[in-house]
Design an enzyme around this catalytic site. Sequence first.
Site, short mmCIF file in Angstrom:
data_model
loop_
_atom_site.label_atom_id
_atom_site.label_comp_id
_atom_site.label_asym_id
_atom_site.label_seq_id
_atom_site.Cartn_x
_atom_site.Cartn_y
_atom_site.Cartn_z
N GLY A 9 -4.03 7.49 10.15
CA GLY A 9 -2.67 7.01 10.36
C GLY A 9 -1.79 8.15 10.82
O GLY A 9 -2.27 9.16 11.35
N SER A 10 -0.50 8.02 10.58
CA SER A 10 0.43 9.01 11.13
C SER A 10 0.25 10.39 10.51
O SER A 10 0.01 11.38 11.22
CB SER A 10 1.88 8.51 10.96
OG SER A 10 2.14 8.18 9.61
N GLY A 12 -2.18 11.51 8.42
CA GLY A 12 -3.56 11.97 8.51
C GLY A 12 -3.87 12.54 9.88
O GLY A 12 -4.50 13.60 10.01
N ASN A 103 2.28 8.00 -0.99
CA ASN A 103 3.63 7.76 -1.50
C ASN A 103 3.55 7.27 -2.94
O ASN A 103 2.55 6.70 -3.36
CB ASN A 103 4.35 6.70 -0.65
CG ASN A 103 4.94 7.29 0.60
OD1 ASN A 103 5.31 8.46 0.65
ND2 ASN A 103 5.04 6.47 1.64
N ALA A 129 6.40 11.45 10.90
CA ALA A 129 5.49 11.15 12.00
C ALA A 129 5.31 9.64 12.06
O ALA A 129 5.43 8.95 11.05
CB ALA A 129 4.13 11.83 11.79
N LYS A 182 10.88 12.13 -5.46
CA LYS A 182 10.73 11.36 -4.21
C LYS A 182 10.62 9.87 -4.50
O LYS A 182 11.19 9.04 -3.78
CB LYS A 182 9.49 11.85 -3.45
CG LYS A 182 9.33 11.21 -2.08
CD LYS A 182 8.12 11.75 -1.35
CE LYS A 182 7.96 11.06 0.01
NZ LYS A 182 6.73 11.49 0.70
#
Length: 303
Positions: A9-10, A12, A103, A129, A182
Amino acid sequence: MTWHVLGAGSLGSLWACRLAQAGEAVQLILRNEARLVAYRAAGGLALQTGGQWQRHNLPAELPNAEFPIARLLVACKAYDAEAAVASVAHRLAAGGEILLLQNGLGSQQRIAERWPQARSLFISSTEGAYRQAPFEVVFAGKGQNWLGDPQDAQPPAWLNTLEQAQISAHWTPDILARLWRKLALNCAINPLTVLYDCRNGGLLEHRSEVLALCEELGHLLTAIGQAEAADALADEVLRVIEATAANYSSMQQDVAARRRTEIGYLLGHACRTGAQQGLALPRLQALARRLQTKLIALGLPPD
């Protein structure tokens, strides 16, 4: 040592390309044969940095490949992470490392408990990203990556390798404080952007609701021994909303694209932790119910 990257994905892809640019050995692990065929047809991963594209034809394999894995970067969604690690668990070397780039909270702890033969390192990232197309990633904003191990305060010897790959990395002996902070920021912003179908800046019209959520999140963090993560939370939430006013939150983007959200590892984890503490969190629980109702109405999983 080879970096096995599970999840193209983004983030990675961003890590894989930068590690490869720095001369590190990188091996992608793609989830199935169709994905592997599509990757090869694309000619590898393409990364745009500063408006310039560069393609990296990194080697890729399926989870059932035979070679052992000593360092595994898990970059898939939180709800897929445990199953993804399970798909390559037979290849994990004793004394190896699993880097978890998810996340929220919950998935990391389950993986660390299930595969104790490897060291699990938790990562909190603020880098930006996004995927423009399959196997094409745009580096949207340089941020920080905080790494830590709740069971071992000693940093790994290879940490400076990330800096050499232009991955801003910092070791912290208290990674859970970073991840909880976060998580709290995400809980105060992302669900409301879905419910009001707005950009982050639209939440300024719902300031009192945002502040009430921050107050309750602060009570939760203090109750679980994360008072540092609760410090000036509302101020930071408002700063983030103002600084990213034109952006759509990741959860709002997921819902708009009819993708599963990570609610279970953000708002869900906060509510479950509060229940375990015997702590009343009426605003967070009501928010979770409202969001789940909307997700179900859209045909999306509520967890």
